[in-house]
Design a protein around this motif. Structure first.
Motif, PDB file in Angstrom:
ATOM      1  N   VAL A  73       0.836  -1.201   0.000  1.00  0.00           N
ATOM      2  CA  VAL A  73       0.000   0.000   0.000  1.00  0.00           C
ATOM      3  C   VAL A  73       0.870   1.251   0.000  1.00  0.00           C
ATOM      4  O   VAL A  73       0.623   2.208  -0.760  1.00  0.00           O
ATOM      5  CB  VAL A  73      -0.946   0.003   1.214  1.00  0.00           C
ATOM      6  N   ARG A  74       1.906   1.256   0.821  1.00  0.00           N
ATOM      7  CA  ARG A  74       2.782   2.430   0.890  1.00  0.00           C
ATOM      8  C   ARG A  74       3.528   2.642  -0.421  1.00  0.00           C
ATOM      9  O   ARG A  74       3.744   3.783  -0.836  1.00  0.00           O
ATOM     10  CB  ARG A  74       3.758   2.270   2.055  1.00  0.00           C
ATOM     11  N   GLN A  75       3.931   1.571  -1.078  1.00  0.00           N
ATOM     12  CA  GLN A  75       4.613   1.720  -2.357  1.00  0.00           C
ATOM     13  C   GLN A  75       3.713   2.391  -3.382  1.00  0.00           C
ATOM     14  O   GLN A  75       4.153   3.258  -4.143  1.00  0.00           O
ATOM     15  CB  GLN A  75       5.071   0.346  -2.864  1.00  0.00           C
ATOM     16  N   GLN A  76       2.432   2.014  -3.393  1.00  0.00           N
ATOM     17  CA  GLN A  76       1.493   2.641  -4.327  1.00  0.00           C
ATOM     18  C   GLN A  76       1.254   4.099  -3.966  1.00  0.00           C
ATOM     19  O   GLN A  76       1.129   4.961  -4.847  1.00  0.00           O
ATOM     20  CB  GLN A  76       0.169   1.874  -4.334  1.00  0.00           C
ATOM     21  N   ILE A  77       1.188   4.397  -2.667  1.00  0.00           N
ATOM     22  CA  ILE A  77       0.996   5.788  -2.223  1.00  0.00           C
ATOM     23  C   ILE A  77       2.175   6.652  -2.674  1.00  0.00           C
ATOM     24  O   ILE A  77       1.990   7.738  -3.237  1.00  0.00           O
ATOM     25  CB  ILE A  77       0.838   5.847  -0.696  1.00  0.00           C
ATOM     26  N   VAL A  78       3.389   6.166  -2.424  1.00  0.00           N
ATOM     27  CA  VAL A  78       4.584   6.927  -2.800  1.00  0.00           C
ATOM     28  C   VAL A  78       4.650   7.100  -4.308  1.00  0.00           C
ATOM     29  O   VAL A  78       4.974   8.189  -4.818  1.00  0.00           O
ATOM     30  CB  VAL A  78       5.852   6.222  -2.275  1.00  0.00           C
ATOM     31  N   GLN A  79       4.333   6.053  -5.047  1.00  0.00           N
ATOM     32  CA  GLN A  79       4.358   6.132  -6.506  1.00  0.00           C
ATOM     33  C   GLN A  79       3.374   7.187  -6.999  1.00  0.00           C
ATOM     34  O   GLN A  79       3.690   7.973  -7.903  1.00  0.00           O
ATOM     35  CB  GLN A  79       4.019   4.770  -7.106  1.00  0.00           C
ATOM     36  N   ARG A  87       7.551  19.181 -12.381  1.00  0.00           N
ATOM     37  CA  ARG A  87       8.693  20.087 -12.352  1.00  0.00           C
ATOM     38  C   ARG A  87       8.231  21.499 -11.987  1.00  0.00           C
ATOM     39  O   ARG A  87       7.095  21.883 -12.216  1.00  0.00           O
ATOM     40  CB  ARG A  87       9.382  20.104 -13.707  1.00  0.00           C
ATOM     41  N   GLY A  88       9.163  22.256 -11.454  1.00  0.00           N
ATOM     42  CA  GLY A  88       8.830  23.612 -11.026  1.00  0.00           C
ATOM     43  C   GLY A  88       8.884  23.699  -9.512  1.00  0.00           C
ATOM     44  O   GLY A  88       9.560  22.908  -8.845  1.00  0.00           O
ATOM     45  N   ARG A  89       8.176  24.665  -8.993  1.00  0.00           N
ATOM     46  CA  ARG A  89       8.185  24.855  -7.543  1.00  0.00           C
ATOM     47  C   ARG A  89       7.535  23.670  -6.849  1.00  0.00           C
ATOM     48  O   ARG A  89       6.432  23.258  -7.209  1.00  0.00           O
ATOM     49  CB  ARG A  89       7.443  26.138  -7.174  1.00  0.00           C
ATOM     50  N   ARG A  90       8.209  23.145  -5.862  1.00  0.00           N
ATOM     51  CA  ARG A  90       7.708  21.959  -5.183  1.00  0.00           C
ATOM     52  C   ARG A  90       6.433  22.288  -4.399  1.00  0.00           C
ATOM     53  O   ARG A  90       6.385  23.279  -3.673  1.00  0.00           O
ATOM     54  CB  ARG A  90       8.759  21.407  -4.222  1.00  0.00           C
ATOM     55  N   ALA A 171      11.011  15.408  -2.490  1.00  0.00           N
ATOM     56  CA  ALA A 171      10.238  15.848  -3.650  1.00  0.00           C
ATOM     57  C   ALA A 171       9.275  16.973  -3.302  1.00  0.00           C
ATOM     58  O   ALA A 171       8.859  17.722  -4.190  1.00  0.00           O
ATOM     59  CB  ALA A 171       9.473  14.672  -4.253  1.00  0.00           C
ATOM     60  N   TYR A 172       8.922  17.105  -2.033  1.00  0.00           N
ATOM     61  CA  TYR A 172       7.938  18.092  -1.608  1.00  0.00           C
ATOM     62  C   TYR A 172       8.543  19.041  -0.577  1.00  0.00           C
ATOM     63  O   TYR A 172       9.545  18.729   0.072  1.00  0.00           O
ATOM     64  CB  TYR A 172       6.726  17.397  -0.976  1.00  0.00           C
TER      65      TYR A 172
END
Length: 370
Positions: A73-79, A87-90, A171-172
């Motif tokens: 479940v976590r792998q799908q959430i992260v994906q 791309r651009g401002r996080r 990423a965020y």
């Protein structure tokens, strides 16, 4: 938005593939179908596909890996989250932690050590980590607070935040939002050490380093030092309506922000309260009746998985209105568990066979050859 539906379907297929036998795959589908009825009482005895005893054995005794389910479940959430970060401002990733109580009466021999009383409520007290990015929101994990003399809610929250993968946090732009229960010196220091900005509630009688109390402040946006802290924080306050009256709530930020910004972020924390209401009263998070710790743990996991599936199906519709959780869950069952829908329909038709016969009609199912 179609891609998120693909991820939801892939998640269901992955979870079914983790079951060791076809019998257990059927039990998993039956349980997910119960949760996705979204009526708030997904009890095994309400299933018309599997017996209550079979579902109880699946939750409490059968040997399938709960950790593998969580990992998938976590792998799908992260994906999904990484795919939504362009791309651009996080964009901002709101990491919200809060404590909720699942009230329980009676004796629970298998996990009596987890039952405690907090603020007059007896039951299981869960510290939940909730992720929000725009309209995307998912529960990431939970820990059970076991009472005094055990790790505090704030310590459990730190452990949950530590489980978030580094690539996601990079990423965020991350901001942590928390309730007053997590305003301890230890939690503030932990978030500062990890360089996560924190917006957290603070008690009105919290002492400052000069001996004053927080409630004595008259100007918002001041930088002050709390007792026991070596770094300054910025304070603001907002008013919440409770029982027809407005209550003054204080909020602090570990970053120097304007008072209006602190208040704006402080209000965003309340989105987790809506999740708690939905998880309990729609998906039956608090309705577990298992007698083993393993059974309760699996109940929580499958309940939260059902919430995620219903939410992702709602997002796939592209609707801009507030979600109707009953309709979203029903649509999720049709799209992701069609076999369960067909089985329920067949059971219903069989139950109505006497009605057809009383009207001089006979019901037959005919195979359509293509």
């Amino acid at each position: 938005m179609e891609s998120i539906l693909v991820h939801a379907q892939a998640l269901v297929y992955t979870l079914l593939g983790l079951m060791p036998t076809a019998y257990q795959r059927d039990s998993l589908q039956a349980l997910l179908g119960l949760f996705l009825e979204a009526q708030g009482h997904p009890l095994p005895e309400h299933s018309v596909i599997k017996s209550a005893a079979a579902l109880s054995r699946f939750l409490n005794h059968y040997d399938w890996s709960t950790r593998s389910v969580i990992r998938s479940v976590r792998q799908q959430i992260v994906q999904e989250l990484l795919g939504a970060c362009h791309r651009g401002r996080r964009p901002w990733l709101r990491v919200i932690v809060d404590l909720t109580t699942l009230e329980k009466c009676g004796k629970f021999i298998g996990f009596a050590h987890l039952i405690s009383v907090l603020q007059g409520k007896r039951g299981l007290h869960l510290v939940v980590l909730y992720l929000v990015v725009g309209e995307f929101r998912v529960p990431w994990g939970f820990r059970v607070w076991r009472g005094k003399g055990t790790p505090s809610a704030a310590q459990l929250a730190v452990r949950l935040i530590n489980t978030l993968p580094k690539n996601l946090m990079q990423a965020y732009r991350v901001i942590v939002l928390a309730d007053t229960a997590f305003g301890s010196v230890e939690f503030l220091k932990a978030m500062r050490k990890r360089r996560y900005p924190l917006i957290v509630g603070v008690r009105c009688d919290r002492k400052l380093s000069d001996g004053r109390q927080v409630c004595s402040l008259v100007k918002q946006g001041q930088q002050v030092r709390l007792e026991g802290l070596s770094f300054p924080v910025t304070l603001g306050w907002l008013y919440l309506k409770r029982d027809g009256k407005f209550e003054k709530r204080f909020v602090l930020s570990t970053r120097p922000l304007k008072a209006s910004t602190i208040i704006w972020w402080g209000r965003k924390r309340w989105s987790i309260e809506g999740f708690f209401e939905t998880a309990k009263h729609r998906f039956g998070l608090h309705r577990f009746g298992q007698q083993t710790l393993n059974g309760v743990y699996r109940w929580f996991v499958l309940c939260l998985v059902s919430f995620i599936l219903a939410h992702w199906v709602y997002l796939s519709t592209g609707s801009s209105t507030l979600p109707d959780w009953g309709a979203s869950a029903t649509l999720a069952m049709k799209l992701l568990l069609p076999e369960i829908v067909v089985c329920l329909l067949l059971v219903y038709l069989e139950q109505t066979r006497p009605l057809f016969q009383s009207l001089g009609l006979e019901l037959q199912l005919v195979e359509v050859k293509t």
